[in-house]
Scaffold this motif. Sequence first.
Motif, PDB file in Angstrom:
ATOM      1  N   ARG A 236       0.809 -19.281  -9.319  1.00  0.00           N
ATOM      2  CA  ARG A 236       1.194 -18.521  -8.127  1.00  0.00           C
ATOM      3  C   ARG A 236       2.653 -18.083  -8.227  1.00  0.00           C
ATOM      4  NH1 ARG A 236      -0.383 -22.807  -3.893  1.00  0.00           N
ATOM      5  NH2 ARG A 236       1.283 -21.742  -2.743  1.00  0.00           N
ATOM      6  N   GLU A 237       3.461 -18.967  -8.800  1.00  0.00           N
ATOM      7  CA  GLU A 237       4.858 -18.611  -9.002  1.00  0.00           C
ATOM      8  C   GLU A 237       4.968 -17.410  -9.942  1.00  0.00           C
ATOM      9  OE1 GLU A 237       8.768 -21.274  -9.932  1.00  0.00           O
ATOM     10  OE2 GLU A 237       7.208 -21.354 -11.453  1.00  0.00           O
TER      11      GLU A 237
ATOM     12  N   GLU B 147       5.080 -15.377  -6.185  1.00  0.00           N
ATOM     13  CA  GLU B 147       5.141 -16.142  -4.950  1.00  0.00           C
ATOM     14  C   GLU B 147       6.316 -17.128  -5.004  1.00  0.00           C
ATOM     15  OE1 GLU B 147       1.957 -19.005  -2.783  1.00  0.00           O
ATOM     16  OE2 GLU B 147       1.117 -17.351  -3.949  1.00  0.00           O
TER      17      GLU B 147
ATOM     18  N   ASP C 146      -4.501 -11.731 -10.507  1.00  0.00           N
ATOM     19  CA  ASP C 146      -4.487 -12.514  -9.264  1.00  0.00           C
ATOM     20  C   ASP C 146      -5.897 -12.920  -8.827  1.00  0.00           C
ATOM     21  OD1 ASP C 146      -5.560 -10.152  -8.491  1.00  0.00           O
ATOM     22  OD2 ASP C 146      -4.045  -9.700  -6.943  1.00  0.00           O
TER      23      ASP C 146
ATOM     24  N   ARG D 231      -6.297 -16.491  -7.333  1.00  0.00           N
ATOM     25  CA  ARG D 231      -5.411 -16.942  -6.270  1.00  0.00           C
ATOM     26  C   ARG D 231      -6.130 -17.384  -5.001  1.00  0.00           C
ATOM     27  NH1 ARG D 231       0.017 -14.183  -4.758  1.00  0.00           N
ATOM     28  NH2 ARG D 231      -0.978 -12.377  -5.714  1.00  0.00           N
TER      29      ARG D 231
END
Length: 599
Positions: free
Chosen positions: A196-197, A201, A229, A232
């Motif tokens: 996610r980073e 994010e 993504d 996610r």
Amino acid sequence: MAEITTDTSHVFAAVLSRVTAAIEALVAAKRLPQNLDLGRVLVEPPRDPTHGDLATNAAMVLAKDAGKKPREIAEAIAETLRADDWVEAVAIAGPGFINLTLKPAVWRDALKAAILAGADYGRMPVPEAAKPVNVEYVSANPTGPMHVGHCRGAVFGDALANLLAFAGKPVTREYYINDAGAQVDVLARSAFLRYREALGENIGPIPEGLYPGDYLVPVGKELAARYGDTLRDKPEAEWLPDVRKIAIDMMMAMIRADLEALNVRHDVFFSERSLVEGTADAVARTIVELRDAGKVYEGRLPPPKGAPPEDWEDREQTLFRSTDFGDDIDRPLLKSDGSYTYFASDIAYHRSKVERGFSDLIDVWGADHGGYIKRMQAAVAAVSGGLAALDVKIVQLVKLLRAGQPVKMSKRAGDFVTLRDVVDEVGKDAVRFMMLNRKNDAVLDFDLAKVIEQSRDNPVFYVQYGHARGRSVFRHAREVVGELPENPGEQAKALVAGPLERLDDPGEIAIMRQIAQFPRLIEAAAAAHEPHRIAFYLYDLASAFHAHWNRGNDAPYLRFIIQDDPQLTLARLALVQGVITVLSVGLGLLGVEAPDEMR
RNA sequence: GGCCCCGUAGCUCAGCCGGAUAGAGCAGCAGCCUUCUAAGCUGUUGGUCGCAGGUUCGAAUCCUGCCGGGGUCGCCA
């Protein structure tokens, strides 16, 4: 009647055969009774070199069964040995030792044998019915890079495997990947956060319970590159297996690279997951088998002593009857949530080793696992029907120092000294040698400043320098003896053709004797599973070589290179070659470089 | 508290399957040396092998107990 051995490549074994033959001759002549146990008869160097070259305890060991006094037996054996063509002198001393002095020619022949054998000097043939040995070491969790704590086990296991292979054992080197427990799910979640980073994010601080290390950043990026993504917003159950697999693979790639930097090799990387995945659940199968054999039952355990049990719940559980094999308590196989304990899959894993034909198992563990030995040995006995044996070698703690001061290792998660840090700082040779320069079960101080010091205090340097010094003699000797053949085999022949009888200085003979001891050392170190003995031996040999070298400072006629005497120089080169051979073979077993020159 | 490992010279450690007067390095002490490859050399001092029993011809080594240090102690790995 035993054969008399004339093989000078293992002088001690050969002399033992002669002692044994002498005893058997006495038995044949009815001077000693039949059925004596010769298994305890040893031939070894005497503690005090003035006693002779070799000593045997034969007379003392046989005294009781023979019903005679040790010295009486010794006299009889000595009488026979005096006629032996290897023996110069025999003396009886102390409570019944037989001290032997060998003819110098024997030591010269031993030196020749060493030179001719070269890289194979000390190697023992693989017996026809050799039992394969499985050595398992490292087996670090695939959840991050290896830290210094792993280092010692890695080096120890690797060197032990080298040693056993050299001593004629078919060896398989194995790494058990713990890729099935809860900790690899944590790894997957930690990697998912990094994913996610990587998608941009802001993940903020890493939550408690996840792995915070930076080493997972590349995993996040890899996941982002591979999946975009698409993961996610999926529920964890959908992404976890894939993320876990990728993360484990990347961690293992990192670990393998670290091991390579330390020159540590494995033949087999065995996945714990492979035991439980798919249709054939090997753990379940193992438990069923053990249950059928009466070794697994449902029962209750008493609460643990010591620490007050906070969440102790007295419940019936699935237990392995390890008390049948000497353990203190029976051991659980299932956790309260129904999943297997680590022990359960470890039983299945060791069962796999047995199934794959190993009856000789060696595990290398850290000291904190010491309490685990009995149950694992019990398990191996159970799954093999008592036919396989497990030797667990415990490697003790390494205290990392720098110039005598402890290296601070912050408890803050993710901030530890990695194996790679240490190897990069001092080099793999220093790490390996120092890790092996102590008995495995003794705590070891590893001083980053001392191990790169170039002095006698630093055994790594001292031994390597011995080798380099020897090579340097050869480089300089060209001017006196001319060019020697390039090919090692041809060069060896040229060297042993020299007038070795001119090697008559006590210092030279002492070095020859030490060289002749190498095969015996290999045997003993392999039998005891103790590679550290090689390190100590090499230090002693290097020490004798350096000492002899230094004598040449005051006594020029003792120098290896004698300008106006090419023949003597050639003979001394043979001695130097013997030293080089043993240092290089020994260092090779430790996985340490034998350099041609020091820089 | 149970179990495992360790305890040997001032320090760091060897001591092989029970063997002879228990060894090495460092430090200390006394000399020497400036190099065939420099990262020095030679000699020397120093020990109740944690303590107490036991096994036996013989124990640092094997057994038992104790003392001291470390590790570990259902489902973590």
